[in-house]
Design an enzyme around this catalytic site. Structure first.
Site, PDB file in Angstrom:
ATOM      1  N   LYS A 282       1.744  -2.125  15.450  1.00 33.05           N
ATOM      2  CA  LYS A 282       2.667  -2.430  14.351  1.00 33.05           C
ATOM      3  C   LYS A 282       3.968  -2.979  14.975  1.00 33.05           C
ATOM      4  O   LYS A 282       4.463  -2.439  15.960  1.00 33.05           O
ATOM      5  CB  LYS A 282       2.972  -1.149  13.565  1.00 33.05           C
ATOM      6  CG  LYS A 282       3.341  -1.368  12.130  1.00 33.05           C
ATOM      7  CD  LYS A 282       3.131  -0.077  11.310  1.00 33.05           C
ATOM      8  CE  LYS A 282       3.197  -0.362   9.841  1.00 33.05           C
ATOM      9  NZ  LYS A 282       2.846   0.802   9.001  1.00 33.05           N
ATOM     10  N   GLU A 367      -3.129  11.138  -2.239  1.00 30.34           N
ATOM     11  CA  GLU A 367      -2.350  11.837  -3.272  1.00 30.34           C
ATOM     12  C   GLU A 367      -3.218  12.814  -4.070  1.00 30.34           C
ATOM     13  O   GLU A 367      -2.748  13.903  -4.429  1.00 30.34           O
ATOM     14  CB  GLU A 367      -1.692  10.826  -4.218  1.00 30.34           C
ATOM     15  CG  GLU A 367      -0.498  10.091  -3.609  1.00 30.34           C
ATOM     16  CD  GLU A 367      -0.887   8.905  -2.735  1.00 30.34           C
ATOM     17  OE1 GLU A 367      -2.102   8.612  -2.629  1.00 30.34           O
ATOM     18  OE2 GLU A 367       0.014   8.264  -2.172  1.00 30.34           O
ATOM     19  N   ARG A 395      -2.451   8.111  -9.736  1.00 24.11           N
ATOM     20  CA  ARG A 395      -3.850   8.282  -9.335  1.00 24.11           C
ATOM     21  C   ARG A 395      -4.242   9.765  -9.208  1.00 24.11           C
ATOM     22  O   ARG A 395      -5.402  10.077  -9.042  1.00 24.11           O
ATOM     23  CB  ARG A 395      -4.181   7.537  -8.058  1.00 24.11           C
ATOM     24  CG  ARG A 395      -3.464   7.958  -6.835  1.00 24.11           C
ATOM     25  CD  ARG A 395      -4.031   7.295  -5.591  1.00 24.11           C
ATOM     26  NE  ARG A 395      -4.281   5.873  -5.760  1.00 24.11           N
ATOM     27  CZ  ARG A 395      -4.723   5.090  -4.768  1.00 24.11           C
ATOM     28  NH1 ARG A 395      -4.956   5.608  -3.585  1.00 24.11           N
ATOM     29  NH2 ARG A 395      -4.946   3.816  -4.942  1.00 24.11           N
TER      30      ARG A 395
HETATM   31  C1  LIG Z   1      -1.620   5.095  -3.072  1.00 26.46           C
HETATM   32  C2  LIG Z   1      -0.483   4.699  -2.171  1.00 26.46           C
HETATM   33  N1  LIG Z   1       0.223   5.669  -1.550  1.00 26.46           N
HETATM   34  C3  LIG Z   1       1.263   5.348  -0.751  1.00 26.46           C
HETATM   35  C4  LIG Z   1       1.596   4.032  -0.563  1.00 26.46           C
HETATM   36  C5  LIG Z   1       2.806   3.666   0.279  1.00 26.46           C
HETATM   37  N2  LIG Z   1       2.409   2.907   1.471  1.00 26.46           N
HETATM   38  C6  LIG Z   1       2.559   1.604   1.552  1.00 26.46           C
HETATM   39  S1  LIG Z   1       2.035   0.995   2.997  1.00 26.46           S
HETATM   40  C7  LIG Z   1       1.638   2.540   3.565  1.00 26.46           C
HETATM   41  C8  LIG Z   1       1.080   2.742   4.932  1.00 26.46           C
HETATM   42  C9  LIG Z   1      -0.179   1.921   5.084  1.00 26.46           C
HETATM   43  O1  LIG Z   1      -0.718   2.171   6.359  1.00 26.46           O
HETATM   44  P1  LIG Z   1      -1.912   1.251   6.855  1.00 26.46           P
HETATM   45  O2  LIG Z   1      -2.929   1.168   5.783  1.00 26.46           O
HETATM   46  O3  LIG Z   1      -2.317   1.792   8.151  1.00 26.46           O
HETATM   47  O4  LIG Z   1      -1.265  -0.184   6.975  1.00 26.46           O
HETATM   48  P2  LIG Z   1      -0.202  -0.689   8.078  1.00 26.46           P
HETATM   49  O5  LIG Z   1       1.130  -0.683   7.365  1.00 26.46           O
HETATM   50  O6  LIG Z   1      -0.257   0.236   9.244  1.00 26.46           O
HETATM   51  O7  LIG Z   1      -0.649  -2.080   8.423  1.00 26.46           O
HETATM   52  C10 LIG Z   1       1.887   3.482   2.590  1.00 26.46           C
HETATM   53  C11 LIG Z   1       1.652   4.931   2.753  1.00 26.46           C
HETATM   54  C12 LIG Z   1       0.835   3.056  -1.234  1.00 26.46           C
HETATM   55  N3  LIG Z   1       1.145   1.737  -1.134  1.00 26.46           N
HETATM   56  N4  LIG Z   1      -0.200   3.406  -2.013  1.00 26.46           N
HETATM   57 MG   LIG Z   2      -1.744   1.414  10.051  1.00 25.84          MG
END
Ligand SMILES: Cc1ncc(C[n+]2csc(CCOP(=O)(O)OP(=O)(O)O)c2C)c(N)n1
Ligand SMILES: [Mg+2]
Ligand SMILES: CC(=O)[C@@H](O)[C@H](O)COP(=O)(O)O
Length: 642
Positions: A282, A367, A395
């Site tokens: 990242k 969640e 959700r």
């Molecule tokens: C249901 C839900 N919960 C929380 C979030 C907040 N959120 C946005 S991006 C993220 C992290 C995503 O991690 P990953 O899938 O590993 O993607 P990366 O940012 O590492 O590329 C979160 C928790 C969301 N978008 N949707």
């Molecule tokens: Mg990630």
């Protein structure tokens, strides 16, 4: 002229040399740092997506082949190579580029919902549709290691594993982080795949013998190159994906575009579901983001590209008030524990975790599990505080209803980013919680108007041990405290200049209600402004107050349909109070992305617009002016509610 200027659509990538593609990757990174440093946005995730996205668009033929991005916050490179680089000057701004895929923007975009862990389900459905319609099209679903911790992703994998002929490629973008390091057994397993010594040893053998293998010719090199770069399911450590019956390819260096192209080409040729496990970093390529271990570069506001430091100093936010008070509660209440769904820092629970590491649980982007695990914690004698963004509670509605409320569990939900959040687009507004939670028997719902009330209500909430309690507050700077001038039941009276209008301002709209009262006062109307504090159940004191006034008006930063205004109107009707009532809130539609103040103005939730509408309301009842002379004294002044 750089290479980037020559890219108007994905096909323009096909003719580039390796050198040009490497130059393009560098230019894209510089471009994103420069643009996002001005507008703010998801820089960290997108810096890790450059080579993967280039490989996706060179191997697959979008939009004939469908590319789906889970959560969608990591689709900036996709937007850049599909002709939208010029839009980044207005990223996430009113009328500008959305921060997520947008069908209105491009034929290359399909999924707009920014809620995580959904991509594999969309992909499953799309691939089945193409198969049934006899269309020779691939679906590529990119999901992060964080997104993979969400339950929906495993529901989809369970189905996909059984569908051997689906033309579906799943790319797991494994950077080891959601915001914070990704948690749980899955994260451990992925890390194991990344660092399996057996995998590394085989690679060394291949690498060192490659040059000396007498039979090695061009074709053999390709095969062995493929093995070295990850096309090595015969040597892959037996991972859970293969145990599920899914073809697994990886782990592959997700920053090695050629290796990614080789893997995706072979995955495409396989003709059935394949998981390509890409390992990325990242923030890759930008030092400040690479070294970020406090989520500052997941979704930074504007920053100085040279130093990585924010250009604007953030004021005290609602999140800070909550975070500090929960630590204070934690010191005096050893039964209080905290749960986050992979958002420790954004919800402020990192402070509680620092103070009480054993009493803080990060469950990943899960969640539904968070809510029902909280029910279990409450059944076990603890008082969980679940910190979420309001929109993500949607959700887990059934879990709140049937796992927490049915069992009368004392669980406190703290919903940050409630109401209009704005720039993050339609699926990020916290505009549904006060409607859906009205349905939950026994649940108590509070909406603090300022920091002082947040502290007050949080303490009241954690003292309730036989029902779910919910606090919800807006994104950003906490509002200036507005002191009550009187109390009615559990409600705070903020202004009392006459009985023309009973103005019920809910949560962040209480300050706006005080502003409206002043505007109406200037027109000679007498107004009582009430902040209910606890909006569910409806405080009986509001029934008597409503009966004493000519009109009742409610204002809430939530959808009108099924909101607080609707609940209050129902209670007044049931009590036989005939005072005309009008509820103001967010209209029932998906709101385009724009800053919060812009959206509030657009939907009429400003002091000026509300005052105008209320005067028109009074006039529409055949009554043109104030009935009673306005009592002396003006309402206590609060900050604007914008
Ligand atoms: C249901 C839900 N919960 C929380 C979030 C907040 N959120 C946005 S991006 C993220 C992290 C995503 O991690 P990953 O899938 O590993 O993607 P990366 O940012 O590492 O590329 C979160 C928790 C969301 N978008 N949707
Ligand atoms: Mg990630
Ligand atoms: C994509 C996602 O859900 C989060 O990254 C969100 O965009 C962050 O929102 P805030 O910037 O309000 O914390």
């Amino acid at each position: 002229m750089g290479v980037l200027e020559s890219i108007g659509e994905p096909r323009d990538l096909r003719g580039l040399t390796d050198r040009q593609l490497d130059d393009l990757a560098l230019e894209i990174r510089d471009f994103m740092v420069e643009k996002v440093s001005k507008t703010g946005g998801h820089l960290g995730p997108n810096l890790g997506m450059v080579e993967i996205t280039l490989a996706m668009h060179r191997v697959f033929d979008s939009p004939r082949d469908r590319l789906i991005y889970d959560t969608g916050h990591q689709a900036y490179v996709h937007k850049i190579v599909t002709g939208r680089a010029k839009g980044f000057d207005h990223l996430k701004q009113a009328g500008g580029l959305s921060g997520y895929p947008s069908q209105a923007e491009s034929e290359h975009d399909i999924v707009e919902n920014s809620h995580a862990s959904t991509a594999l389900s969309y992909a499953d459905g799309l691939a089945k549709a193409y198969r049934l319609r006899g269309e020779d099209r691939h679906v590529v679903a990119l999901i992060g290691d964080g997104g993979l911790t969400g339950g929906m992703a495993w529901e989809a994998l369970n189905n996909i594993a059984d569908a051997k002929d689906l033309k579906l490629v799943i790319i797991v973008n494994d950077n080891g982080r959601s915001y914070s390091p990704t948690v749980g057994g899955l994260a451990t397993h992925l890390a194991g795949l990344r660092t399996n010594p057996r995998y590394e040893k085989i690679l060394d053998v291949v690498k060192t013998n490659l040059g000396r293998t007498p039979l090695v010719g061009a074709p053999m090199y390709e095969v062995l190159h493929g093995v070295k770069k990850g096309l090595k399911d015969m040597v892959a450590p037996q991972g859970m994906f293969e145990d599920l019956g899914l073809k697994y390819v990886g782990p592959i260096d997700g920053h090695d575009r050629k290796a990614m192209e080789t893997a995706l080409t072979n995955a495409k040729a396989f003709g059935g579901p394949v998981i390509v496990h890409a390992v990325t970093q990242k923030g890759f390529g930008y030092g400040a983001a690479e070294q970020d271990d406090e989520d500052n570069f997941h979704s930074p506001a504007a920053f100085d590209p040279l130093t990585g430091r924010p250009t604007k100093v953030k004021g005290r936010e609602w999140t800070d008030v909550f975070a500090e008070e929960l630590v204070a509660i934690g010191h005096r209440r050893p039964d209080v524990v905290a749960i986050t769904a992979a958002m420790l820092y954004p919800t402020g629970l990192n402070k509680f975790a620092d103070a009480f590491p054993d009493r803080t649980f990060d469950v990943g982007i899960a969640e539904q599990h968070a809510v029902t695990s909280a029910a279990g914690l409450a059944m076990g004698g603890l008082h969980p505080v679940v910190g979420l963004y309001a929109t993500f509670l949607n959700r887990a509605f059934d879990q709140v209803l049937m796992d927490v409320a049915l069992h009368k569990c004392g669980v406190t939900f703290v919903l940050d980013r409630s109401g209009v959040t704005g720039s993050d687009g339609p699926s990020h507004n916290g505009m549904w919680d006060m409607s859906i939670l009205q349905l939950v028997p026994g649940l108590r719902l509070a909406a603090p108007r300022d920091g002082a009330r947040l502290v007050e209500l949080l303490n009241e909430a954690v003292d309730v041990d036989d029902a779910p309690t919910v606090l919800r507050f807006a994104k950003g700077a906490v509002f200036a405290d507005i002191e009550a001038i009187d109390r009615a039941g559990d409600c705070d009276i903020l202004a009392a200049t006459g009985k023309d209008v009973l103005l019920i301002g809910v949560g962040s709209m209480a300050a706006t209600a005080v502003d409206v009262a002043e505007r109406l006062g200037a027109q000679g109307f007498g107004v009582t402004v009430v902040d209910p504090r606890w909006v569910k159940p409806v405080d009986p004191a509001l029934i008597d107050l409503a009966a004493e006034h000519r009109f009742v008006v409610t204002i809430e930063d939530n959808g009108r349909v099924g909101g607080c205004g609707a609940a209050i109107a129902q209670v007044l009707r049931d009590a036989g109070v005939s005072t005309p009532i009008r509820d103001f809130g967010i209209p029932q539609r998906f709101l385009d992305h724009a800053p919060r103040p812009t959206v509030l103005a657009e939907i009429g939730l400003t002091g000026q617009a509300l005052a105008r509408d209320i005067i028109e309301l009074i006039a529409s009842h055949g009554e043109d002016g104030p009935e009673q002379a306005t009592q002396p004294g003006t309402p206590s002044r609060g900050a604007s509610g914008a």
